[in-house]
Design a protein around this motif. Structure first.
Motif, PDB file in Angstrom:
ATOM      1  N   SER A  56      26.239  17.159  32.520  1.00  0.00           N
ATOM      2  CA  SER A  56      26.655  15.754  32.525  1.00  0.00           C
ATOM      3  C   SER A  56      25.547  14.753  32.853  1.00  0.00           C
ATOM      4  N   PRO A  57      24.550  15.087  33.715  1.00  0.00           N
ATOM      5  CA  PRO A  57      23.508  14.085  33.974  1.00  0.00           C
ATOM      6  C   PRO A  57      22.763  13.645  32.727  1.00  0.00           C
ATOM      7  N   THR A  58      22.710  14.500  31.720  1.00  0.00           N
ATOM      8  CA  THR A  58      21.994  14.139  30.499  1.00  0.00           C
ATOM      9  C   THR A  58      22.670  12.989  29.767  1.00  0.00           C
ATOM     10  N   VAL A  59      23.942  12.739  30.083  1.00  0.00           N
ATOM     11  CA  VAL A  59      24.657  11.617  29.476  1.00  0.00           C
ATOM     12  C   VAL A  59      24.717  10.443  30.451  1.00  0.00           C
ATOM     13  N   TRP A  60      25.320  10.657  31.639  1.00  0.00           N
ATOM     14  CA  TRP A  60      25.545   9.502  32.506  1.00  0.00           C
ATOM     15  C   TRP A  60      24.249   8.971  33.122  1.00  0.00           C
ATOM     16  N   LEU A  61      23.312   9.856  33.481  1.00  0.00           N
ATOM     17  CA  LEU A  61      22.078   9.358  34.066  1.00  0.00           C
ATOM     18  C   LEU A  61      21.208   8.687  32.999  1.00  0.00           C
ATOM     19  N   THR A  62      21.203   9.248  31.798  1.00  0.00           N
ATOM     20  CA  THR A  62      20.465   8.623  30.704  1.00  0.00           C
ATOM     21  C   THR A  62      20.978   7.214  30.438  1.00  0.00           C
ATOM     22  N   PRO A 114      28.919  31.111  38.265  1.00  0.00           N
ATOM     23  CA  PRO A 114      28.537  30.854  39.659  1.00  0.00           C
ATOM     24  C   PRO A 114      28.195  29.385  39.895  1.00  0.00           C
ATOM     25  N   ALA A 115      28.784  28.813  40.918  1.00  0.00           N
ATOM     26  CA  ALA A 115      28.513  27.410  41.241  1.00  0.00           C
ATOM     27  C   ALA A 115      27.044  27.207  41.600  1.00  0.00           C
ATOM     28  N   SER A 116      26.399  28.227  42.177  1.00  0.00           N
ATOM     29  CA  SER A 116      24.988  28.113  42.548  1.00  0.00           C
ATOM     30  C   SER A 116      24.106  27.938  41.322  1.00  0.00           C
ATOM     31  N   VAL A 117      24.420  28.663  40.254  1.00  0.00           N
ATOM     32  CA  VAL A 117      23.641  28.546  39.013  1.00  0.00           C
ATOM     33  C   VAL A 117      23.886  27.182  38.374  1.00  0.00           C
ATOM     34  N   PHE A 122      22.182  21.661  37.130  1.00  0.00           N
ATOM     35  CA  PHE A 122      22.442  20.241  37.371  1.00  0.00           C
ATOM     36  C   PHE A 122      21.176  19.548  37.863  1.00  0.00           C
ATOM     37  N   GLY A 123      20.463  20.195  38.791  1.00  0.00           N
ATOM     38  CA  GLY A 123      19.232  19.624  39.317  1.00  0.00           C
ATOM     39  C   GLY A 123      18.171  19.462  38.239  1.00  0.00           C
ATOM     40  N   PHE A 124      18.022  20.491  37.386  1.00  0.00           N
ATOM     41  CA  PHE A 124      17.046  20.363  36.302  1.00  0.00           C
ATOM     42  C   PHE A 124      17.416  19.225  35.365  1.00  0.00           C
ATOM     43  N   ASN A 125      18.677  19.094  35.042  1.00  0.00           N
ATOM     44  CA  ASN A 125      19.095  18.039  34.118  1.00  0.00           C
ATOM     45  C   ASN A 125      18.926  16.650  34.715  1.00  0.00           C
ATOM     46  N   LEU A 126      19.035  16.524  36.012  1.00  0.00           N
ATOM     47  CA  LEU A 126      18.703  15.248  36.657  1.00  0.00           C
ATOM     48  C   LEU A 126      17.234  14.897  36.410  1.00  0.00           C
TER      49      LEU A 126
END
Length: 262
Positions: A56-62, A114-117, A122-126
């Protein structure tokens, strides 16, 4: 250099620094989702929800960052970010729906994500969304780039060709998953699967190669290199998994992800 310039520079360096350890670690330890699912990685969530959240960050953060760039209204900037969003709107919104519809409740529970993965993705996409959006809307020098449209049309043709391969291959895999049996996995056939085991990954690598050509930037190249660092080892692991699970039904001439090469 102002604070944003320093942040951008450090984020770009980080993108290049995380690629080698990602490649090396994934040669020996596969992310535990999908066919490589295994316990011991903490709480899990439905795969479709995980894909939606981590992409999702690739859409909303962009969309949040883009309007603050000095060149956000430049037609070249607008057309570039539209191509980027074309991929990620599909990956964030459409693909998870298709994944949910193709996965039975029992299979989703058995192969939770896994939520950890998901958190690491998520961090990379930010990081990546910030870099791509900020470069396209602010740091790119369109005024002095006389070759922009030549590279854009060449890169766009490559990008769209890769996206077509990626989407069609994902649909083929989801279709096999919806048939059930074999843990939801079968040997894929047809199209680019006649040449490689992971045609979906091949298509994605081609997409971001096209993006690197279009942007002609260290940001675009860094994203391509990280994509390769992430997907090539997993493609190799998937290829070996097919060989072990379907020893009598797997075409021995196939490569893992790059036709005729790898």
């Amino acid at each position: 250099m102002d604070w944003d310039g320093k942040l951008f520079h450090k984020a770009l360096i980080a993108l290049y620094l995380i690629a080698p350890p990602t490649f090396i670690s994934l040669r020996f330890l596969q992310a535990p989702y999908g066919r490589h699912h295994r316990p011991g990685w903490g709480p899990t969530m439905p795969p479709s929800l995980a894909w939606f959240l981590m992409e999702s960050p690739t859409v909303w953060l962009t969309l949040l960052i883009y309007p603050f760039g000095d060149r956000f209204s430049n037609p070249r900037s607008i057309i570039l970010i539209s191509v980027y969003l074309l991929h990620y709107i599909h990956r964030t919104l459409i693909y998870p729906i298709r994944l949910r519809n193709s996965t039975t409740a029992a299979a989703a529970k058995r192969t939770g994500f896994p939520a950890s993965v998901a958190l690491m993705a998520f961090g990379f996409n930010l990081l990546n969304a910030y870099l791509q959006a900020r470069w396209v809307s602010h740091y790119a020098n369109y005024e002095e780039d006389g070759w922009f449209w030549w590279r854009f049309w060449l890169g766009l043709a490559i990008f769209l060709g890769g996206m077509l391969v990626n989407v069609r291959s994902d649909l083929a895999l989801l279709g096999l998953k919806s048939q059930g049996g074999g843990g939801g996995y079968k040997v894929p056939r047809g199209g680019w699967f006649e040449l490689v085991s992971c045609a979906n990954y091949f298509g994605e690598v081609v997409e971001w190669f096209g993006w690197a050509v279009m942007t002609w930037s260290w940001v675009g190249l860094g994203f391509l290199l990280y994509t390769c660092a992430n997907l090539l080892p997993r493609a190799r692991a998937n290829h070996n998994w097919y060989l072990q699970k379907f020893p009598d039904d797997f075409p021995m001439g196939r490569k893992a992800v790059i036709p005729f090469l790898y």
